[in-house]
Design a protein around this motif. Structure first.
Motif, short mmCIF file in Angstrom:
data_model
loop_
_atom_site.label_atom_id
_atom_site.label_comp_id
_atom_site.label_asym_id
_atom_site.label_seq_id
_atom_site.Cartn_x
_atom_site.Cartn_y
_atom_site.Cartn_z
N GLN A 135 -6.86 -13.98 6.30
CA GLN A 135 -7.72 -13.90 5.14
C GLN A 135 -9.29 -14.57 5.67
OE1 GLN A 135 -5.81 -16.81 2.41
NE2 GLN A 135 -3.84 -16.09 2.65
N HIS A 136 -9.44 -14.45 6.82
CA HIS A 136 -10.78 -14.79 7.34
C HIS A 136 -11.91 -14.05 6.80
CE1 HIS A 136 -9.73 -11.69 10.36
NE2 HIS A 136 -11.15 -11.30 10.14
N VAL A 137 -11.45 -12.73 6.62
CA VAL A 137 -12.54 -11.70 6.05
C VAL A 137 -12.83 -12.36 4.59
CG1 VAL A 137 -11.04 -10.11 4.67
CG2 VAL A 137 -13.11 -9.02 5.91
N LEU A 138 -11.85 -12.96 3.71
CA LEU A 138 -12.48 -13.64 2.52
C LEU A 138 -12.47 -15.08 2.50
CD1 LEU A 138 -13.30 -12.75 -0.45
CD2 LEU A 138 -10.88 -13.05 -1.15
N PRO A 139 -13.61 -15.74 3.17
CA PRO A 139 -13.84 -17.17 3.68
C PRO A 139 -13.27 -18.14 2.33
CG PRO A 139 -15.89 -16.42 3.41
CD PRO A 139 -14.82 -14.90 3.25
N ARG A 140 -13.60 -17.71 1.19
CA ARG A 140 -13.46 -18.82 0.01
C ARG A 140 -11.78 -18.93 -0.04
NH1 ARG A 140 -15.28 -14.41 -4.09
NH2 ARG A 140 -13.43 -13.46 -4.85
N SER A 141 -11.04 -17.83 0.10
CA SER A 141 -9.64 -17.98 -0.01
C SER A 141 -8.99 -18.57 1.24
CB SER A 141 -8.94 -16.46 -0.29
OG SER A 141 -9.32 -15.91 -1.38
N CYS A 142 -9.81 -18.14 2.15
CA CYS A 142 -9.20 -18.81 3.43
C CYS A 142 -9.38 -20.51 3.43
CB CYS A 142 -9.72 -18.14 4.58
SG CYS A 142 -9.06 -18.81 6.19
N PHE A 143 -10.50 -20.78 3.20
CA PHE A 143 -10.84 -22.26 3.16
C PHE A 143 -10.08 -23.05 2.06
CE2 PHE A 143 -15.48 -21.22 4.67
CZ PHE A 143 -14.90 -21.32 5.99
N VAL A 144 -9.76 -22.46 1.01
CA VAL A 144 -9.01 -23.17 -0.19
C VAL A 144 -7.73 -23.18 0.35
CG1 VAL A 144 -8.02 -22.47 -2.41
CG2 VAL A 144 -10.45 -22.35 -2.00
N SER A 145 -7.16 -22.36 0.84
CA SER A 145 -5.54 -22.27 1.41
C SER A 145 -5.49 -23.52 2.29
CB SER A 145 -5.49 -20.93 1.96
OG SER A 145 -4.25 -20.80 2.69
N LEU A 146 -6.95 -23.77 3.32
CA LEU A 146 -6.69 -24.57 4.49
C LEU A 146 -6.65 -25.80 3.83
CD1 LEU A 146 -8.65 -23.07 7.15
CD2 LEU A 146 -6.06 -23.53 7.32
N TRP A 147 -7.67 -26.07 2.83
CA TRP A 147 -8.29 -27.76 2.58
C TRP A 147 -7.49 -27.88 1.40
CZ3 TRP A 147 -10.66 -30.63 5.78
CH2 TRP A 147 -11.36 -29.89 6.87
N THR A 148 -6.67 -27.06 0.79
CA THR A 148 -5.56 -27.72 -0.22
C THR A 148 -4.44 -28.06 0.37
OG1 THR A 148 -5.00 -25.52 -0.81
CG2 THR A 148 -6.48 -26.60 -2.18
N SER A 149 -3.79 -27.37 1.56
CA SER A 149 -2.53 -28.01 2.25
C SER A 149 -2.54 -28.53 3.28
CB SER A 149 -1.87 -26.15 2.73
OG SER A 149 -2.68 -25.58 3.42
N VAL A 150 -3.61 -28.57 4.07
CA VAL A 150 -3.68 -29.16 5.44
C VAL A 150 -3.94 -30.71 5.20
CG1 VAL A 150 -4.70 -29.42 7.79
CG2 VAL A 150 -4.24 -26.96 6.81
N PRO A 151 -5.03 -31.03 4.23
CA PRO A 151 -5.19 -32.47 4.03
C PRO A 151 -3.89 -33.13 3.32
CG PRO A 151 -7.04 -31.17 3.57
CD PRO A 151 -6.14 -30.27 3.84
N LEU A 152 -3.57 -32.41 2.49
CA LEU A 152 -2.04 -32.99 1.58
C LEU A 152 -1.00 -33.22 2.94
CD1 LEU A 152 -2.12 -31.07 -1.32
CD2 LEU A 152 -2.73 -33.31 -1.21
N LEU A 153 -0.98 -32.59 3.87
CA LEU A 153 -0.11 -32.58 5.04
C LEU A 153 -0.44 -34.08 5.63
CD1 LEU A 153 2.40 -31.64 6.73
CD2 LEU A 153 0.75 -30.45 8.05
N GLY A 154 -1.54 -34.10 6.03
CA GLY A 154 -2.16 -35.37 6.63
C GLY A 154 -1.73 -36.59 5.80
N LEU A 155 -2.07 -36.46 4.40
CA LEU A 155 -1.89 -37.45 3.48
C LEU A 155 -0.22 -38.06 3.55
CD1 LEU A 155 -4.36 -36.70 0.74
CD2 LEU A 155 -4.49 -38.64 2.43
N ALA A 156 0.47 -36.78 3.68
CA ALA A 156 2.03 -36.90 3.52
C ALA A 156 2.38 -37.84 4.77
CB ALA A 156 2.65 -35.66 3.64
N HIS A 157 1.92 -37.53 5.86
CA HIS A 157 2.14 -38.40 7.23
C HIS A 157 1.85 -39.91 7.10
CE1 HIS A 157 3.66 -35.50 10.41
NE2 HIS A 157 2.89 -34.73 9.58
N ILE A 158 0.82 -40.08 6.20
CA ILE A 158 0.33 -41.67 6.06
C ILE A 158 1.37 -42.17 5.20
CG2 ILE A 158 -1.52 -43.00 5.10
CD1 ILE A 158 -3.73 -41.04 6.22
N PHE A 159 1.63 -41.36 4.09
CA PHE A 159 2.67 -41.78 3.21
C PHE A 159 4.13 -42.06 3.96
CE2 PHE A 159 6.51 -40.57 0.58
CZ PHE A 159 6.28 -41.43 -0.63
N HIS A 160 4.27 -41.35 4.95
CA HIS A 160 5.50 -41.43 5.87
C HIS A 160 5.33 -42.74 6.69
CE1 HIS A 160 9.37 -40.49 7.85
NE2 HIS A 160 8.76 -40.79 9.04
#
Length: 591
Positions: A135-160
C-alpha cells in the motif's frame, strides 16, 4: 502550508490507484489466511469466548470487501482520475477499519499470558510490514493502516503490563511504526521517480518514433523524387539525343564536302560542341541510373586485347587532335565481366586523360597478377595536386587549380568509374603528383578461358560501296541525316519512317528503337527479315537508357548504338556487316 502539503500527500493519481489495486486482490486473500491462523490461536487460548469470533468476522468482512474492491477496479478499469478517485477513498476507509480491528484485537490478546500477546504482536507486525509493501503507493491508506493498528498494539502492552516493561515495549512498537512510515515515504519516492522516468522515456520514444516516421516519409519522398528524376531523364534522353545524333550525322556529311578552310573549322567546332553535349548528357544519365540502382551487371567472357583496341579506335581522333597518342601493351588475356559497364569505366578514364592532359601519351597496360587481370591507364600530363587527389572520385568535383587545363564537364567521370567498379567487384586506385602524370589502376578482373579464334577474312578496299541499307526512323531530320551520310559512304539507301510494305532487297537494316507507332524497332527488324527471307544483319539506334529497355535489347542479340552515335561507330558496324561480321582495322581507323 501544512494543509497544502497534507492535500498533496492525500491526493492520488490514477497510476497510483492502478498499481495499488493490481496488487491488492492477492494481498487481501493472503491477509484473510493470516487472520484465520490468528483466530485459531485465539479460540484455542480463549475457548468459549465470543469476542474472537466477532473479531474474525469483522476482519473477514473488511478484507473481503477490499479484495472485491480490487477485483472490481481491475475489471472495470476507470477511464480517468475522476472515476478512480472514489475507489481510492473506499480503500482508505476499509483499511482504517482493518487497522482499528487489528488494534482492538490486541486488547483481547492482552487478557491472556504474555506469550499469547507476543504471538499476536508478531502477526500484527508482519501484517503492518505487508501493508507497507502493498500500500506504499497510496500513502494515506498505508499511514491510516499503520497508525490505527500499531499504536493500539503498544497500548495493549501497557494494558497487559502497566510498568516499565510494558512502557519499553510500547516505545519499541512506536519506533517500529515510525520506521515503517519512513520506509513508506522512501518507497513512494522511488515509485514516483520510476514513473517519471518511464514517462520521460515514453515521451522520448514517442518523439523518436515521430521523428523516425518523419525521416522515413522524407526518405520516401527523396527516393520518389530521385526515381521521378531518373524516369524523366530516361524518357527525355531519347528526345534529347535525337537532335544531337542528327547534328553529328550532318557534320559528318559536311566534313566529306570540299569546303573552305574556315568552313571546315566551323563544322569541326559544331561537331566538338555536339560531342561535348553528348558526353555531359551521358554522364548525367549514368550517375542517375547508378543512384537508383538501375544498373545490373551482365558478365560475359571476352578478349581484353580486342576490347581495348575498340576503345583506342574510338578515341584515336581525339588523341590525334590534341597532339597526343594512345598506346597499348597487353597479352592474350580473356576476362569475365560486364563489357558495357567496363567499357564505360575505361572510356571515362581515357577521356579524362585526353581532356586534362592534352598532347600527352596515354598508355594502357594489362597484365596478370595473383590469378586476376590488372589494367593500368597512365598519362604523362600535368598530374593532380595532393589536395585535389583526395576528392578526385567525389561527384561533381573538378580539379581546377594551378595551370591545369579547365575543359568542360561536370566532374562525374571518375565518380562513375568508382561506382561501376563497386558494382563489378573491382578496385580502382589512383596515383598522381603535380608535374608527374597520372596512373589509374583497375584490379580484380576475373580471368576467363580463351574462346574460339576468329578467322580473318579477305580485305576490301571499299566494303560499303554498293551495300544496300534499309534505314527506318520516324524522325525526318535524323532519317535524312543518316541516309545522306550512308550515301556518301557509297551505300544504297532505302528510307522509311515505319515498316516497309514489301521487301526492299537490303543487305543491312539500321532502325530506331522508338518509331512512334504500334511497332518498335525490334518488331520492324523481325518483319523485314521475314519479308527478305533471311537473317538480314541489323542494328538498333536508341537514346533510351532504362534498364528494362537495355535488357530487352541485349536479349535480342541485335547490336545497339547509343544516340548520339558517332559516325565512326556506325561505319565500323556496317563494315562488319559487309565483311561478314568482322570489321577491318584499316576501315575503322580510317573513319
Amino acid at each position: 502550508m501544512i494543509m497544502e502539503r497534507f492535500r498533496a500527500a492525500s491526493h492520488a493519481e490514477k497510476w497510483q490507484l492502478d498499481y495499488l489495486f493490481d496488487l491488492s486482490f492477492q494481498a487481501w486473500l493472503v491477509h484473510i489466511g493470516v487472520v484465520t491462523a490468528v483466530m485459531a490461536l485465539l479460540v484455542y487460548v480463549w475457548p468459549g469466548e465470543v469476542w474472537p469470533f466477532v473479531w474474525y468476522a469483522a476482519m473477514c468482512a473488511f478484507s473481503g470487501g477490499l479484495a472485491a474492491l480490487a477485483w472490481y477496479y481491475t475489471h472495470r478499469r476507470p477511464a480517468d482520475e475522476g472515476e478512480a478517485h472514489p475507489y481510492g477513498l473506499a480503500h482508505t476507509g476499509l483499511t482504517t477499519l482493518v487497522g482499528i480491528t487489528w488494534g482492538l484485537g490486541a486488547f483481547g490478546a492482552a487478557t491472556g499470558d504474555f506469550h499469547h500477546l507476543l504471538v499476536y504482536s508478531l502477526a500484527l507486525g508482519g501484517t503492518a510490514l505487508g501493508a507497507v509493501s502493498s500500500q506504499h503507493v497510496l500513502p494515506r491508506s498505508c499511514f491510516v493502516s499503520l497508525w490505527t493498528s500499531v499504536p493500539l498494539l503498544g497500548l495493549a502492552h501497557i494494558f497487559h503490563d502497566p510498568g516499565f516493561f510494558g512502557a519499553t515495549i510500547f516505545g519499541m512498537i512506536m519506533l517500529y511504526a515510525g520506521v515503517l512510515s519512513i520506509l513508506t515515504v522512501r518507497m513512494l519516492r522511488f515509485m514516483r521517480t520510476n514513473v517519471d522516468l518511464t514517462r520521460s522515456l515514453d515521451a522520448k520514444l514517442a518523439e523518436i518514433t515521430e521523428m523516425a516516421a518523419e525521416l522515413e516519409e522524407a526518405r520516401h519522398e527523396a527516393v520518389e523524387a530521385n526515381l521521378s528524376k531518373s524516369r524523366f531523364l530516361a524518357h527525355a534522353s531519347h528526345d534529347l539525343r535525337q537532335p544531337i545524333h542528327a547534328i553529328g550525322l550532318f557534320t559528318a556529311c559536311l566534313r566529306d564536302l570540299d569546303l573552305e578552310t574556315e568552313a571546315r573549322q566551323h563544322v569541326r567546332s559544331i561537331d566538338d560542341a555536339a560531342r561535348s553535349v553528348s558526353r555531359l548528357l551521358g554522364s548525367l544519365l549514368d550517375i542517375s541510373r547508378l543512384d537508383v540502382g538501375g544498373v545490373e551487371p551482365q558478365p560475359e567472357r571476352f578478349a581484353l586485347e580486342e576490347f581495348l583496341r575498340g576503345i583506342i579506335r574510338q578515341n584515336a581522333d581525339a588523341a590525334r587532335d590534341g597532339g597526343g597518342t594512345i598506346e597499348m601493351e597487353t597479352r592474350d588475356i580473356w576476362v569475365n565481366t560486364d563489357p558495357a559497364l567496363f567499357s564505360t569505366m575505361i572510356q571515362n578514364i581515357v577521356s579524362n586523360a585526353l581532356k586534362y592532359a592534352p598532347g600527352s601519351n596515354v598508355r594502357i597496360v594489362v597484365r596478370r597478377e595473383g590469378g586476376r587481370a590488372v589494367l593500368e591507364i597512365s598519362d604523362d600530363g600535368p598530374g593532380i595536386a595532393e589536395q585535389d587527389l583526395r576528392h578526385i572520385f567525389d561527384e561533381f568535383y573538378r580539379a581546377e587549380g594551378g595551370d591545369a587545363p579547365k575543359p568542360d564537364g561536370l566532374g562525374l567521370g571518375l565518380a562513375i568509374v568508382r561506382r561501376l567498379a563497386g558494382l563489378l567487384g573491382l578496385e580502382v586506385e589512383i596515383a598522381s603528383a603535380a608535374g608527374r602524370g597520372t596512373t589509374l589502376r583497375i584490379s580484380g578482373l576475373p580471368l576467363s578461358e580463351p574462346g574460339a579464334a576468329t578467322v580473318p577474312r579477305a580485305h576490301r578496299q571499299h566494303p560499303l560501296t554498293g551495300l544496300r541499307v534499309c534505314v527506318v526512323d520516324d524522325d525526318a531530320e535524323v532519317l535524312a541525316a543518316t541516309a545522306t551520310l550512308l550515301k556518301r559512304w557509297g551505300c544504297e539507301v532505302a528510307e522509311f519512317t515505319g515498316l516497309p510494305e514489301a521487301a526492299c532487297g537490303c543487305d543491312a537494316i539500321v532502325s530506331d528503337f522508338d518509331l512512334g507507332g504500334d511497332l518498335g524497332g525490334l518488331d520492324v527488324i523481325a518483319r523485314l527479315r521475314e519479308m527478305e527471307g533471311w537473317e538480314v544483319p541489323a542494328a538498333i539506334l536508341t537514346g533510351r537508357s532504362e534498364p528494362e529497355t537495355l535488357k530487352r535489347l541485349a536479349g535480342s542479340g541485335i547490336p545497339l548504338l547509343r544516340k548520339p552515335a558517332h559516325p565512326a561507330e556506325l561505319r565500323a558496324l556496317l563494315t562488319g556487316f559487309a565483311l561478314g561480321d568482322e570489321a577491318l582495322e584499316d576501315e575503322t581507323a580510317a573513319s
